[in-house]
Design a protein around this motif. Structure first.
Motif, PDB file in Angstrom:
ATOM      1  N   ASP A 141      -7.989  -0.652   9.271  1.00 57.58           N
ATOM      2  CA  ASP A 141      -7.289  -0.250   8.657  1.00 57.58           C
ATOM      3  C   ASP A 141      -6.850   0.744   7.900  1.00 57.58           C
ATOM      4  O   ASP A 141      -5.987   1.626   8.621  1.00 57.58           O
ATOM      5  CB  ASP A 141      -6.156  -1.841   8.964  1.00 57.58           C
ATOM      6  N   LEU A 142      -7.089   0.950   6.792  1.00 59.63           N
ATOM      7  CA  LEU A 142      -6.440   1.387   5.832  1.00 59.63           C
ATOM      8  C   LEU A 142      -7.499   2.887   6.392  1.00 59.63           C
ATOM      9  O   LEU A 142      -6.786   3.805   5.560  1.00 59.63           O
ATOM     10  CB  LEU A 142      -6.918   1.242   4.228  1.00 59.63           C
ATOM     11  N   ALA A 143      -8.721   3.127   6.799  1.00 57.70           N
ATOM     12  CA  ALA A 143      -9.098   4.316   7.575  1.00 57.70           C
ATOM     13  C   ALA A 143      -8.451   4.862   8.543  1.00 57.70           C
ATOM     14  O   ALA A 143      -8.390   6.096   8.426  1.00 57.70           O
ATOM     15  CB  ALA A 143     -10.744   3.904   7.851  1.00 57.70           C
ATOM     16  N   LEU A 144      -7.702   4.253   9.305  1.00 64.04           N
ATOM     17  CA  LEU A 144      -6.791   4.263  10.607  1.00 64.04           C
ATOM     18  C   LEU A 144      -5.575   5.606  10.042  1.00 64.04           C
ATOM     19  O   LEU A 144      -5.569   6.777  10.527  1.00 64.04           O
ATOM     20  CB  LEU A 144      -6.760   3.759  11.165  1.00 64.04           C
ATOM     21  N   ARG A 145      -5.091   4.739   8.709  1.00 64.10           N
ATOM     22  CA  ARG A 145      -4.632   5.238   8.375  1.00 64.10           C
ATOM     23  C   ARG A 145      -4.257   7.009   7.096  1.00 64.10           C
ATOM     24  O   ARG A 145      -3.507   6.558   6.874  1.00 64.10           O
ATOM     25  CB  ARG A 145      -3.601   4.126   7.125  1.00 64.10           C
ATOM     26  N   LEU A 146      -4.815   6.102   6.339  1.00 64.61           N
ATOM     27  CA  LEU A 146      -5.222   7.130   5.538  1.00 64.61           C
ATOM     28  C   LEU A 146      -6.350   7.385   4.888  1.00 64.61           C
ATOM     29  O   LEU A 146      -7.763   7.192   4.698  1.00 64.61           O
ATOM     30  CB  LEU A 146      -5.369   6.505   3.588  1.00 64.61           C
ATOM     31  N   ILE A 163       0.780  -1.106   0.258  1.00 62.89           N
ATOM     32  CA  ILE A 163       0.069   0.240   0.360  1.00 62.89           C
ATOM     33  C   ILE A 163       1.014   1.332  -0.205  1.00 62.89           C
ATOM     34  O   ILE A 163       0.283   2.630  -0.103  1.00 62.89           O
ATOM     35  CB  ILE A 163      -0.790   0.419   1.454  1.00 62.89           C
ATOM     36  N   SER A 164       1.531   1.162  -0.083  1.00 62.75           N
ATOM     37  CA  SER A 164       2.755   2.460  -0.117  1.00 62.75           C
ATOM     38  C   SER A 164       2.235   3.846  -0.834  1.00 62.75           C
ATOM     39  O   SER A 164       2.599   4.643  -0.615  1.00 62.75           O
ATOM     40  CB  SER A 164       4.339   2.123   0.084  1.00 62.75           C
ATOM     41  N   GLY A 165       2.232   3.272  -2.544  1.00 68.01           N
ATOM     42  CA  GLY A 165       1.803   4.591  -2.832  1.00 68.01           C
ATOM     43  C   GLY A 165       0.310   4.718  -2.494  1.00 68.01           C
ATOM     44  O   GLY A 165       0.089   5.197  -4.011  1.00 68.01           O
ATOM     45  N   LEU A 166      -0.478   4.200  -2.475  1.00 67.93           N
ATOM     46  CA  LEU A 166      -1.698   4.048  -2.698  1.00 67.93           C
ATOM     47  C   LEU A 166      -2.123   5.669  -1.885  1.00 67.93           C
ATOM     48  O   LEU A 166      -2.497   6.600  -2.389  1.00 67.93           O
ATOM     49  CB  LEU A 166      -2.509   3.235  -1.248  1.00 67.93           C
ATOM     50  N   ARG A 167      -1.303   6.424  -0.897  1.00 70.59           N
ATOM     51  CA  ARG A 167      -1.955   7.516  -0.408  1.00 70.59           C
ATOM     52  C   ARG A 167      -1.694   8.144  -1.780  1.00 70.59           C
ATOM     53  O   ARG A 167      -3.259   9.409  -1.640  1.00 70.59           O
ATOM     54  CB  ARG A 167      -1.079   8.101   1.147  1.00 70.59           C
ATOM     55  N   THR A 168      -0.817   8.881  -1.886  1.00 72.27           N
ATOM     56  CA  THR A 168      -0.382   9.352  -3.381  1.00 72.27           C
ATOM     57  C   THR A 168      -1.457   9.333  -4.994  1.00 72.27           C
ATOM     58  O   THR A 168      -2.417  10.286  -5.030  1.00 72.27           O
ATOM     59  CB  THR A 168       0.947   9.526  -3.831  1.00 72.27           C
ATOM     60  N   LEU A 169      -1.924   8.101  -4.569  1.00 72.37           N
ATOM     61  CA  LEU A 169      -2.606   7.588  -5.670  1.00 72.37           C
ATOM     62  C   LEU A 169      -4.210   7.930  -5.273  1.00 72.37           C
ATOM     63  O   LEU A 169      -4.508   8.563  -6.625  1.00 72.37           O
ATOM     64  CB  LEU A 169      -2.520   5.951  -5.548  1.00 72.37           C
ATOM     65  N   LEU A 170      -4.613   7.489  -3.923  1.00 76.41           N
ATOM     66  CA  LEU A 170      -6.001   8.046  -3.867  1.00 76.41           C
ATOM     67  C   LEU A 170      -5.920   9.995  -4.265  1.00 76.41           C
ATOM     68  O   LEU A 170      -6.997  10.288  -4.376  1.00 76.41           O
ATOM     69  CB  LEU A 170      -6.246   7.833  -2.285  1.00 76.41           C
ATOM     70  N   LYS A 171      -4.634  10.635  -4.237  1.00 84.70           N
ATOM     71  CA  LYS A 171      -5.054  12.609  -4.535  1.00 84.70           C
ATOM     72  C   LYS A 171      -5.214  12.121  -5.288  1.00 84.70           C
ATOM     73  O   LYS A 171      -5.864  13.433  -6.299  1.00 84.70           O
ATOM     74  CB  LYS A 171      -3.648  12.617  -3.686  1.00 84.70           C
ATOM     75  N   ARG A 172      -4.744  11.944  -6.541  1.00 76.99           N
ATOM     76  CA  ARG A 172      -4.762  12.376  -8.283  1.00 76.99           C
ATOM     77  C   ARG A 172      -5.497  11.274  -9.113  1.00 76.99           C
ATOM     78  O   ARG A 172      -5.887  11.911  -9.657  1.00 76.99           O
ATOM     79  CB  ARG A 172      -3.447  11.278  -8.709  1.00 76.99           C
TER      80      ARG A 172
END
Length: 264
Positions: free
Chosen positions: A84-89, A61-70
């Protein structure tokens, strides 16, 4: 046409793209968003329908945050992984869709079935994809083949399976004891030999192509993984196409065809 490409595969990062007609699914985003985007453009698969997450370890998941912004795309994960994703991102808010394990859901012409894997991450799962062209399956990051995987994956034409380590190489290698114990444990990673046994099972049930994935850089080599699986298949009188997913670059197209036939 239904295709599978790995964008990266290994302990340093994992991502795969599944395409069927106008449905394009990114499975995991464990490499940089820049690399994901470059790989999708290179393959001509830039328009994503959704992102599916197998589990929340960094190499997935390391690239997921930026991908979701784009990109404004939904993200599908099993319930515990979704929490877990909801807590992190925070970026995932409003876009997270929960997959009920062992219950198919449809996205266009693709039916997706998530099944549990045995890994030390909440809600870890693999996927089966059923399409008009045939079925494909993905199972990595699991200490053993779960009952659900053994029930759901037979019948796929194409299987992407973890062949993480050679047991003796791991045992005699430089990893600290606690890490060796984790990898060899029931919530760790699948060995070449265990992968080989399951590859035989799937080939007996019609799998025409096996792709070996998530190889350890330190405790395995493509030659060792391929030899272990090829030897088991040959002993069983089976000869599906066999490939090793590249570690750091996109793979060629693995094409799923009707009647359990695949070509690459």
């Amino acid at each position: 046409m239904t295709t599978v490409h790995t964008l990266a595969s290994g302990s340093s990062g994992n991502a795969l793209v599944f395409s069927c007609g106008d449905v394009r699914l990114l499975v995991d985003a464990g490499i940089s968003c820049r690399r994901v985007e470059a790989g999708l453009r290179e393959l001509g698969l830039a328009d994503l329908t959704a992102v599916l997450i197998t589990h929340t370890h960094t190499d997935h998941i390391s690239g997921l945050r930026t991908l979701l912004k784009r990109r404004n795309v939904p993200v599908y994960a099993a319930e515990a992984a979704g929490r877990d994703l909801a807590l992190r991102l925070p970026e995932i808010k409003g876009r997270l869709e929960t997959l009920e394990l062992c219950r198919p859901v449809s996205l266009g012409a693709v039916e997706i079935t998530a099944f549990p894997t045995a890994h030390d991450a909440p809600g870890a799962c693999g996927f089966r994809f059923d399409t008009p062209d045939g079925a494909a399956g993905l199972m990595t990051d699991t200490g053993y083949v779960t009952e659900e995987a053994a029930d759901i994956l037979p019948g796929v034409a194409l299987a992407v399976l973890e062949a993480n380590h050679d047991v003796e190489t791991l045992r005699s290698g430089p990893y600290p004891y606690f890490l060796k114990r984790r990898i060899l444990g029931e919530r760790g990673h699948l060995s070449n030999e265990d992968c080989a046994r399951f590859a035989v099972t799937l080939a007996e049930q019609g799998a025409a192509e096996i792709v070996l994935a998530h190889l350890s850089k330190e405790n395995n080599t493509p030659a060792m993984a391929r030899n272990a699986v090829e030897t088991a298949l040959s002993a069983a009188g089976l000869a599906p196409a066999l490939f090793v997913a590249p570690r750091d670059v996109p793979s060629g197209a693995h094409v799923v065809l009707e009647a359990g036939r695949c070509r690459r």
